[in-house]
Design a protein around this motif. Structure first.
Motif, PDB file in Angstrom:
ATOM      1  N   GLN A  36       0.383  -3.217  -6.832  1.00 50.37           N
ATOM      2  CA  GLN A  36      -0.515  -2.618  -5.847  1.00 50.37           C
ATOM      3  C   GLN A  36      -1.450  -3.640  -5.201  1.00 50.37           C
ATOM      4  O   GLN A  36      -2.527  -3.290  -4.726  1.00 50.37           O
ATOM      5  N   ARG A  43       0.865  -1.181   0.000  1.00 53.87           N
ATOM      6  CA  ARG A  43       0.000   0.000   0.000  1.00 53.87           C
ATOM      7  C   ARG A  43       0.902   1.233   0.000  1.00 53.87           C
ATOM      8  O   ARG A  43       1.891   1.276   0.729  1.00 53.87           O
ATOM      9  N   PHE A  44       0.533   2.225  -0.805  1.00 55.41           N
ATOM     10  CA  PHE A  44       1.365   3.422  -0.892  1.00 55.41           C
ATOM     11  C   PHE A  44       1.532   4.118   0.454  1.00 55.41           C
ATOM     12  O   PHE A  44       2.581   4.690   0.727  1.00 55.41           O
ATOM     13  N   GLU A  45       0.510   4.059   1.318  1.00 57.65           N
ATOM     14  CA  GLU A  45       0.633   4.719   2.621  1.00 57.65           C
ATOM     15  C   GLU A  45       1.725   4.080   3.481  1.00 57.65           C
ATOM     16  O   GLU A  45       2.246   4.709   4.396  1.00 57.65           O
ATOM     17  N   ASN A  46       2.126   2.847   3.171  1.00 57.70           N
ATOM     18  CA  ASN A  46       3.195   2.204   3.938  1.00 57.70           C
ATOM     19  C   ASN A  46       4.583   2.732   3.581  1.00 57.70           C
ATOM     20  O   ASN A  46       5.549   2.453   4.291  1.00 57.70           O
ATOM     21  N   ILE A  47       4.676   3.520   2.524  1.00 58.10           N
ATOM     22  CA  ILE A  47       5.950   4.179   2.222  1.00 58.10           C
ATOM     23  C   ILE A  47       6.340   5.062   3.403  1.00 58.10           C
ATOM     24  O   ILE A  47       7.506   5.113   3.792  1.00 58.10           O
ATOM     25  N   GLU A  48       5.355   5.713   4.006  1.00 56.06           N
ATOM     26  CA  GLU A  48       5.634   6.575   5.160  1.00 56.06           C
ATOM     27  C   GLU A  48       6.123   5.773   6.358  1.00 56.06           C
ATOM     28  O   GLU A  48       6.956   6.258   7.123  1.00 56.06           O
ATOM     29  N   VAL A  49       5.626   4.561   6.539  1.00 47.59           N
ATOM     30  CA  VAL A  49       6.091   3.703   7.630  1.00 47.59           C
ATOM     31  C   VAL A  49       7.575   3.378   7.421  1.00 47.59           C
ATOM     32  O   VAL A  49       8.386   3.484   8.342  1.00 47.59           O
ATOM     33  N   ARG A 102      12.083   6.014  -0.650  1.00 45.41           N
ATOM     34  CA  ARG A 102      10.714   6.239  -1.137  1.00 45.41           C
ATOM     35  C   ARG A 102      10.554   5.722  -2.567  1.00 45.41           C
ATOM     36  O   ARG A 102       9.554   5.090  -2.899  1.00 45.41           O
ATOM     37  N   GLU A 131       9.682   5.088   5.659  1.00 44.04           N
ATOM     38  CA  GLU A 131      10.424   6.344   5.821  1.00 44.04           C
ATOM     39  C   GLU A 131      10.662   6.665   7.290  1.00 44.04           C
ATOM     40  O   GLU A 131      11.776   7.017   7.684  1.00 44.04           O
ATOM     41  N   ARG A 132       9.631   6.541   8.118  1.00 48.61           N
ATOM     42  CA  ARG A 132       9.783   6.857   9.542  1.00 48.61           C
ATOM     43  C   ARG A 132      10.816   5.959  10.214  1.00 48.61           C
ATOM     44  O   ARG A 132      11.587   6.407  11.068  1.00 48.61           O
ATOM     45  N   ALA A 134       8.119   2.622  -3.465  1.00 48.33           N
ATOM     46  CA  ALA A 134       7.046   2.919  -4.425  1.00 48.33           C
ATOM     47  C   ALA A 134       7.128   1.984  -5.625  1.00 48.33           C
ATOM     48  O   ALA A 134       6.101   1.468  -6.098  1.00 48.33           O
TER      49      ALA A 134
END
Length: 150
Positions: free
Chosen positions: A62, A16-22, A49, A24-25, A53
């Protein structure tokens, strides 16, 4: 950077694209613990990233049922990031050069180019299940002339 820092972390994420932030953090946390400079952290996060992605979009199509694995290691002023997907794999030589005039206006195709610009080494391979693995290495002790924008 603390040259003696030895840090490791592993993540297993749904595609999921929102897991890129996970992802990154987790990298930002490791960079802070290792004492990375802000500009070093920026280039590392940007390369990460792009790799995650690509794993979500191109590797795993996806499909949130497929996983992206991310492994981080910081040791001796070197950051190593491995990103693996569960896709069908690909040949990086088949990716068109985004700096070629005929590709300049294409909406995609720059991720691998950016990873190679921001990191000292980028190696592609296959996972045991046939997916793609990318290993990116950045030597933070290298001289500033090796960094983008300098």
């Amino acid at each position: 950077m603390n040259a003696n820092a030895k840090l490791r972390a592993n993540l297993v994420l749904a595609s999921r694209f929102e897991n890129i932030e996970v992802a990154e953090r987790a990298l930002v946390d490791l960079c802070h613990r290792a004492g990375c400079a802000d500009d070093e952290e920026y280039w590392l996060v940007t390369a990460l990233r792009e790799a995650v992605a690509n794993a979500v979009r191109h590797g795993n199509q996806q499909n949130p049922g497929r996983l992206v694995r991310v492994a981080y290691a910081i040791a001796n002023s070197t950051v190593t990031i491995r990103v693996e997907d569960e896709g069908e794999g690909f040949d990086p030589a088949d990716i068109p050069d985004p700096t070629d005039p005929e590709n300049l206006l294409r909406p995609s195709g720059r991720g691998i180019f950016y990873m190679r610009q921001f990191m000292n080494r980028v190696d592609f391979g296959s996972t045991a299940s046939g997916g793609t693995s990318v290993v990116m290495v950045k030597d933070l002790a290298s001289n500033d002339k090796d960094r983008p924008g300098v």
